[in-house]
Motif scaffolding. Structure first.
Motif, PDB file in Angstrom:
ATOM      1  N   UNK A 141       0.856  -1.191   0.000  1.00 25.24           N
ATOM      2  CA  UNK A 141       0.000   0.000   0.000  1.00 25.24           C
ATOM      3  C   UNK A 141       0.891   1.238   0.000  1.00 25.24           C
ATOM      4  N   UNK A 142       0.527   2.240  -0.784  1.00 28.39           N
ATOM      5  CA  UNK A 142       1.297   3.488  -0.780  1.00 28.39           C
ATOM      6  C   UNK A 142       1.332   4.052   0.625  1.00 28.39           C
ATOM      7  N   UNK A 143       2.391   4.782   0.931  1.00 22.91           N
ATOM      8  CA  UNK A 143       2.511   5.363   2.259  1.00 22.91           C
ATOM      9  C   UNK A 143       1.483   6.459   2.506  1.00 22.91           C
ATOM     10  N   UNK A 144       1.105   6.596   3.755  1.00 21.89           N
ATOM     11  CA  UNK A 144       0.236   7.716   4.169  1.00 21.89           C
ATOM     12  C   UNK A 144       1.031   8.494   5.208  1.00 21.89           C
ATOM     13  N   UNK A 145       1.281   9.762   4.936  1.00 25.39           N
ATOM     14  CA  UNK A 145       1.952  10.602   5.930  1.00 25.39           C
ATOM     15  C   UNK A 145       0.884  11.470   6.589  1.00 25.39           C
ATOM     16  N   UNK A 146       0.551  11.158   7.851  1.00 25.05           N
ATOM     17  CA  UNK A 146      -0.572  11.850   8.498  1.00 25.05           C
ATOM     18  C   UNK A 146      -0.193  13.183   9.122  1.00 25.05           C
ATOM     19  N   UNK A 147       1.032  13.649   8.873  1.00 21.31           N
ATOM     20  CA  UNK A 147       1.465  14.867   9.560  1.00 21.31           C
ATOM     21  C   UNK A 147       2.381  15.678   8.653  1.00 21.31           C
ATOM     22  N   UNK A 148       1.786  16.593   7.882  1.00 18.22           N
ATOM     23  CA  UNK A 148       2.584  17.492   7.036  1.00 18.22           C
ATOM     24  C   UNK A 148       2.032  18.906   7.159  1.00 18.22           C
ATOM     25  N   UNK A 149       2.895  19.868   6.872  1.00 22.85           N
ATOM     26  CA  UNK A 149       2.485  21.287   6.848  1.00 22.85           C
ATOM     27  C   UNK A 149       2.954  21.872   5.524  1.00 22.85           C
ATOM     28  N   UNK A 150       2.045  21.964   4.553  1.00 24.28           N
ATOM     29  CA  UNK A 150       2.392  22.496   3.240  1.00 24.28           C
ATOM     30  C   UNK A 150       1.851  23.923   3.166  1.00 24.28           C
ATOM     31  N   UNK A 151       2.735  24.841   2.789  1.00 22.59           N
ATOM     32  CA  UNK A 151       2.378  26.268   2.711  1.00 22.59           C
ATOM     33  C   UNK A 151       1.724  26.719   4.018  1.00 22.59           C
ATOM     34  N   UNK A 152       2.333  26.344   5.109  1.00 23.48           N
ATOM     35  CA  UNK A 152       1.753  26.627   6.433  1.00 23.48           C
ATOM     36  C   UNK A 152       2.127  28.037   6.886  1.00 23.48           C
ATOM     37  N   UNK A 153       1.158  28.851   7.276  1.00 24.64           N
ATOM     38  CA  UNK A 153       1.489  30.154   7.851  1.00 24.64           C
ATOM     39  C   UNK A 153       2.009  29.956   9.274  1.00 24.64           C
ATOM     40  N   UNK A 154       3.262  30.318   9.525  1.00 25.51           N
ATOM     41  CA  UNK A 154       3.856  29.972  10.825  1.00 25.51           C
ATOM     42  C   UNK A 154       5.064  30.854  11.083  1.00 25.51           C
ATOM     43  N   UNK A 155       5.155  31.399  12.279  1.00 23.89           N
ATOM     44  CA  UNK A 155       6.297  32.172  12.755  1.00 23.89           C
ATOM     45  C   UNK A 155       6.676  33.283  11.765  1.00 23.89           C
ATOM     46  N   UNK A 156       5.666  33.977  11.291  1.00 22.02           N
ATOM     47  CA  UNK A 156       5.897  35.153  10.443  1.00 22.02           C
ATOM     48  C   UNK A 156       6.203  34.836   8.999  1.00 22.02           C
ATOM     49  N   UNK A 157       6.038  33.574   8.578  1.00 24.02           N
ATOM     50  CA  UNK A 157       6.316  33.219   7.188  1.00 24.02           C
ATOM     51  C   UNK A 157       5.432  32.034   6.796  1.00 24.02           C
ATOM     52  N   UNK A 158       5.704  31.422   5.637  1.00 20.36           N
ATOM     53  CA  UNK A 158       4.969  30.232   5.203  1.00 20.36           C
ATOM     54  C   UNK A 158       5.961  29.123   4.912  1.00 20.36           C
ATOM     55  N   UNK A 159       5.655  27.907   5.306  1.00 20.09           N
ATOM     56  CA  UNK A 159       6.565  26.802   4.962  1.00 20.09           C
ATOM     57  C   UNK A 159       6.685  26.741   3.435  1.00 20.09           C
ATOM     58  N   UNK A 160       7.883  26.319   2.972  1.00 20.89           N
ATOM     59  CA  UNK A 160       8.251  26.558   1.572  1.00 20.89           C
ATOM     60  C   UNK A 160       7.598  25.598   0.581  1.00 20.89           C
ATOM     61  N   UNK A 161       7.389  24.342   0.968  1.00 22.06           N
ATOM     62  CA  UNK A 161       6.761  23.413   0.025  1.00 22.06           C
ATOM     63  C   UNK A 161       5.258  23.621   0.031  1.00 22.06           C
ATOM     64  N   UNK A 162       4.683  23.690  -1.170  1.00 18.29           N
ATOM     65  CA  UNK A 162       3.225  23.793  -1.273  1.00 18.29           C
ATOM     66  C   UNK A 162       2.655  22.398  -1.552  1.00 18.29           C
ATOM     67  N   UNK A 163       1.363  22.339  -1.825  1.00 20.15           N
ATOM     68  CA  UNK A 163       0.748  21.015  -2.027  1.00 20.15           C
ATOM     69  C   UNK A 163       1.304  20.313  -3.260  1.00 20.15           C
ATOM     70  N   UNK A 164       1.752  21.090  -4.244  1.00 19.31           N
ATOM     71  CA  UNK A 164       2.305  20.444  -5.441  1.00 19.31           C
ATOM     72  C   UNK A 164       3.691  19.851  -5.154  1.00 19.31           C
ATOM     73  N   UNK A 165       4.614  20.682  -4.675  1.00 13.41           N
ATOM     74  CA  UNK A 165       5.976  20.145  -4.459  1.00 13.41           C
ATOM     75  C   UNK A 165       5.988  19.145  -3.300  1.00 13.41           C
TER      76      UNK A 165
END
Ligand code: URP
Ligand code: ZN
Ligand code: ZN
Ligand code: ZN
Length: 486
Positions: A52-76
């Motif tokens: 079965x393909x992996x399921x990662x239940x904990x990611x933050x894509x384009x997350x607004x956090x600590x005055x910025x946004x995490x760099x990977x978006x849903x595509x990358x």
């Protein structure tokens, strides 16, 4: 040509058994499992495991956090996942304080449109009011059955104990699963100020401000509150023995508490923060911080013994420039590291190739257990007829050296840089579409779909029944017919 794809000649490895069979796929679903199957397109799985393909239940894509946004978006981010055999991610929808959950949900749906793989959301409870109480039911009606609570990040995402208790009770009533980031945010905030006052401004201060005690204490507290509320509890990024011990003890008492180590905590240790390079150390700043070897051993033991159930990444990548926001003050270094592409190859290399985990335990920890916990099994996390064809054809002999130069994530570094892995996807399929073909990522932006998750998994049903059976009841006394005191 038939629209049927057949994966031929592999060994199917699921959470409970391994056997040789071919898998036929049509319309994005597994339609047949058996011997000598034929079809229009044939994928050679000779020498490979079909999992079965992996399921990662904990990611933050384009997350607004600590005055910025995490760099990977849903595509990358989902491309990175697929490259490493992960076919579904679960991100966290974060209403800002005062914001409606439904409004935040709309924003998350908008930014996930270009996902290459399937995804779902947990909803975060970042503030508390009657509005949030009411909206939680509506969120469940929108296909989300898990609610995240931050016990850390004071002044930002953190919620207080009374809010936790109210929210956990609400989760019990609506058939949802509460989750916690368990660190004592008050103690962390005070420790941070003390360290800065003592002149410790570099990234080493990050680990010092968040010792295992703050995680162990908060994990215990969350477990007690969940027990009082009569709900199961999912503890994200369990990083140390003190937190694991609390989970183990609760489970021994019969409580349904789940623990999620991250691949980073399993293989990277606290010495990273003493690296003479500020950038190197800051790039590894995440919460909880990396721990020592004894804590790492505890996490491996938990996966082996079943007291910890899921391996995730908490993928939350920041660029070098973003990390440098904290050049003069470690409390301003955006917290988070990447890992989505590397979770499965690193866990296979360090887990299965060392004999710590069986291939079946690997599947359980990377896919099936979380599918069951999140109530999406067997649509996801299974190799069964009728399941989504989210599959990885895993070549246990394929090797590579992890490098930022060849990764899918948009950041310029990788916390696993230079590590050799053995065990990689030959093919990754997302609902039947080939997303990785012999090392080439050919995923399609926008192919990913939102996966709805129904409320009331079996554990919630059992717990509410038990709560009802054991609820406090008054003693009914008849004043007309009262026996004498003896
Ligand atoms: O440092 C981390 N873990 N960043 C992401 C946010 C969180 O706490 O999960
Ligand atoms: Zn967290
Ligand atoms: Zn370095
Ligand atoms: Zn997180």
């Amino acid at each position: 040509m038939s629209a049927r794809t057949v994966i031929k000649g592999g060994t199917i490895v699921t959470a409970d058994r391994s056997y040789d069979a071919d898998v036929a796929i049509e319309g994005g679903k597994i339609v047949e499992i058996g011997q000598n199957l034929s079809g229009g397109k044939v994928l050679d799985a000779e020498g490979c495991y079909v999992m079965p393909g992996g399921i990662d239940p904990h990611v933050h894509l384009e997350m607004p956090f600590m005055g910025t946004h995490s760099a990977d978006d849903f595509e990358s981010g989902t491309r990175a996942g697929l490259a490493g055999g992960t076919t579904m991610v679960v991100d966290f929808c974060l209403p800002s304080p005062g914001q409606s959950m439904l409004e935040a949900l709309e924003a998350w749906h908008a930014k996930s449109k270009r996902a290459c793989a399937d995804y779902s959301f947990h909803m975060a409870v970042t503030w508390w009011s009657e509005q949030i109480f009411d909206e939680m039911q509506m969120v469940v009606d929108h296909g989300i059955n898990s609610f995240k609570h931050f016990m850390a990040y004071k002044g930002a995402l953190m919620v207080e104990d009374d809010e936790l208790f109210d929210s956990f009770r609400r989760c019990a009533a609506i058939g949802a699963l509460p989750m916690v980031h368990a660190e004592n945010g008050d103690v962390v905030a005070t420790m941070q100020q003390k360290l800065l006052a003592d002149g410790i401004t570099g990234p080493e201060g990050h680990g010092m401000s968040r010792p295992p005690e703050v995680e162990g204490e908060a994990t215990n507290r969350a477990i007690m509150i969940a027990d009082m509320a009569g709900v199961p509890l999912y503890v994200v990024h369990t990083s140390c023995e003190q937190a694991h011990e609390a989970i183990r003890r609760a489970r021994q008492k019969g409580m349904r508490v789940y623990g999620e180590p991250l691949i980073q905590h399993l293989v990277l240790d606290e010495s990273e923060y003493r690296n003479p390079s500020w950038d190197h150390a800051a790039q590894r700043v995440m919460s909880p911080p990396f721990r020592d070897e004894a804590n790492q051993q505890s996490l491996w033991a938990g996966l082996q013994a079943g007291s910890l159930q899921v391996v995730a990444t908490d993928h939350c990548a920041f660029s070098i420039e973003q990390k440098r926001y904290g050049i003069e003050d470690f409390t301003k270094i955006p917290n988070g590291t990447g890992g989505l592409e590397d979770r499965m190859p690193v866990l296979w290399t360090e887990g299965v190739n060392t004999g710590r985990l069986t291939p079946n335990e690997f599947v359980a920890a990377t896919s099936t257990n979380i599918a069951k916990i999140l109530n999406i099994y067997p649509q996801k996390g299974a190799v069964l007829e009728g399941a989504d064809a989210d599959l990885v054809v895993w070549d246990p002999e394929k090797t590579k050296v992890i490098s930022a130069e060849t990764q899918q994530s948009v950041v310029e570094y990788n916390v696993f840089e230079g590590r050799e892995v053995k065990g990689l996807p030959r093919y990754t399929l997302s609902r039947g579409e080939i997303a990785v073909d012999n090392g080439t990522v050919c995923a399609t932006a926008g192919h990913g779909k939102f996966v709805t998750r129904a409320p009331y998994p079996e554990v919630n049903k059992a717990l509410s029944k038990w709560k009802e059976v054991t609820a406090p009841r008054k003693v009914v006394r008849d004043p007309e017919n009262m026996p004498a005191c003896v």
